[in-house]
Scaffold this motif. Structure first.
Motif, PDB file in Angstrom:
ATOM      1  N   UNK A 125       9.662   8.533 -27.813  1.00 16.21           N
ATOM      2  CA  UNK A 125      10.116  10.171 -27.089  1.00 16.21           C
ATOM      3  C   UNK A 125      10.080   9.759 -25.805  1.00 16.21           C
ATOM      4  N   UNK A 126      10.685   9.592 -25.058  1.00 20.90           N
ATOM      5  CA  UNK A 126      11.625   9.084 -23.461  1.00 20.90           C
ATOM      6  C   UNK A 126      10.770  10.711 -22.602  1.00 20.90           C
ATOM      7  N   UNK A 127       9.418  10.648 -22.331  1.00 22.88           N
ATOM      8  CA  UNK A 127       9.085  11.647 -21.719  1.00 22.88           C
ATOM      9  C   UNK A 127       9.186  11.682 -20.079  1.00 22.88           C
ATOM     10  N   UNK A 128       9.939  12.433 -19.782  1.00 19.36           N
ATOM     11  CA  UNK A 128      10.399  13.009 -17.702  1.00 19.36           C
ATOM     12  C   UNK A 128       8.826  13.109 -17.542  1.00 19.36           C
ATOM     13  N   UNK A 129       8.372  13.475 -16.294  1.00 19.71           N
ATOM     14  CA  UNK A 129       7.530  14.233 -15.813  1.00 19.71           C
ATOM     15  C   UNK A 129       8.116  14.681 -14.069  1.00 19.71           C
ATOM     16  N   UNK A 130       8.200  16.230 -14.135  1.00 18.18           N
ATOM     17  CA  UNK A 130       8.633  16.166 -12.020  1.00 18.18           C
ATOM     18  C   UNK A 130       7.573  15.548 -10.740  1.00 18.18           C
ATOM     19  N   UNK A 131       8.069  14.498 -10.163  1.00 20.36           N
ATOM     20  CA  UNK A 131       6.829  13.821  -9.706  1.00 20.36           C
ATOM     21  C   UNK A 131       5.833  14.944  -8.538  1.00 20.36           C
ATOM     22  N   UNK A 132       6.290  16.221  -8.241  1.00 23.05           N
ATOM     23  CA  UNK A 132       5.322  16.462  -7.493  1.00 23.05           C
ATOM     24  C   UNK A 132       4.538  17.525  -8.336  1.00 23.05           C
ATOM     25  N   UNK A 133       4.607  17.933  -8.811  1.00 25.62           N
ATOM     26  CA  UNK A 133       3.974  18.887 -10.130  1.00 25.62           C
ATOM     27  C   UNK A 133       3.300  18.116 -11.461  1.00 25.62           C
TER      28      UNK A 133
END
Length: 200
Positions: A125-133
């Protein structure tokens, strides 16, 4: 004055940490729209891996109602028949709909190893996180019933729910073409009326 600032900072961190530890269950309700029909979804997820995934349709088709206790133990539920054991691929589909628990802590829903996430049948599963939060922005899963098809899930319209930030809009793009929309109108943390359905 600096001592007071330090004390305030410790209190804020302590309260925030306590609140994070207190989340046990998330319950939600959504109005949904797919390529061919509209429907309603109710979801329950807990930090120990339990989930319930219930969809009801407005076109006369029977409800789909499933509950799982782990990656390998789950059942479909029906009012007019006995519970039916479901396979890991079907459990994986249901767990992939635990949108708010994934937004809160993806490692609760997905298996986590070496900074990677895997579903119930070991697809990555490829999870992308917001860079700031550093909160989950989107994730991509493999269709458990079609290994060449990818399903992308996007979060938006974040709102504060009992001190936790959760997305109230979820867009799903299946196979690069079919779109599904979940508009959440109710999300509850540790709902006192929530209880697990016991294993049949």
């Amino acid at each position: 004055m600096s001592n007071l600032k330090y004390l305030f900072l410790v209190l804020v961190i302590g309260c925030s940490s306590t609140q994070q530890n207190q989340l046990y269950s998330i319950s939600s309700k959504a109005r949904c729209k797919g390529p061919n029909r509209e429907y309603h979804t109710t979801l329950h997820a807990t930090k120990d891996g339990y989930f319930r995934f219930h969809q009801s349709y407005f076109d006369g088709n029977p409800d789909y109602d499933a509950v799982a206790y782990s990656d390998s133990l789950g059942f479909t539920l029906a009012a007019d028949s006995q519970s039916t054991l479901i396979e890991a691929a079907e459990i994986s589909v249901g767990k992939g709909h635990s949108f708010h628990m994934i937004a809160y802590q993806p490692q609760v829903v997905f298996n986590h190893s070496d900074e990677k996430y895997f579903d119930a049948i070991d697809n990555e599963v490829k999870v992308k996180f917001e860079p700031e939060s550093n909160r989950v922005e989107s994730f991509q899963i493999t269709n458990p019933f079609n290994s060449i098809e990818k399903i992308d899930i996007y979060y938006s319209k974040w709102e504060d729910v009992q001190g936790f930030m959760f997305p109230m809009h979820v867009q799903i793009i299946q196979g690069g073409k079919d779109e599904y929309f979940f508009e959440f109108y109710e999300v509850k943390v540790n709902d006192p009326s929530f209880s697990k359905i016991p294993i049949p």
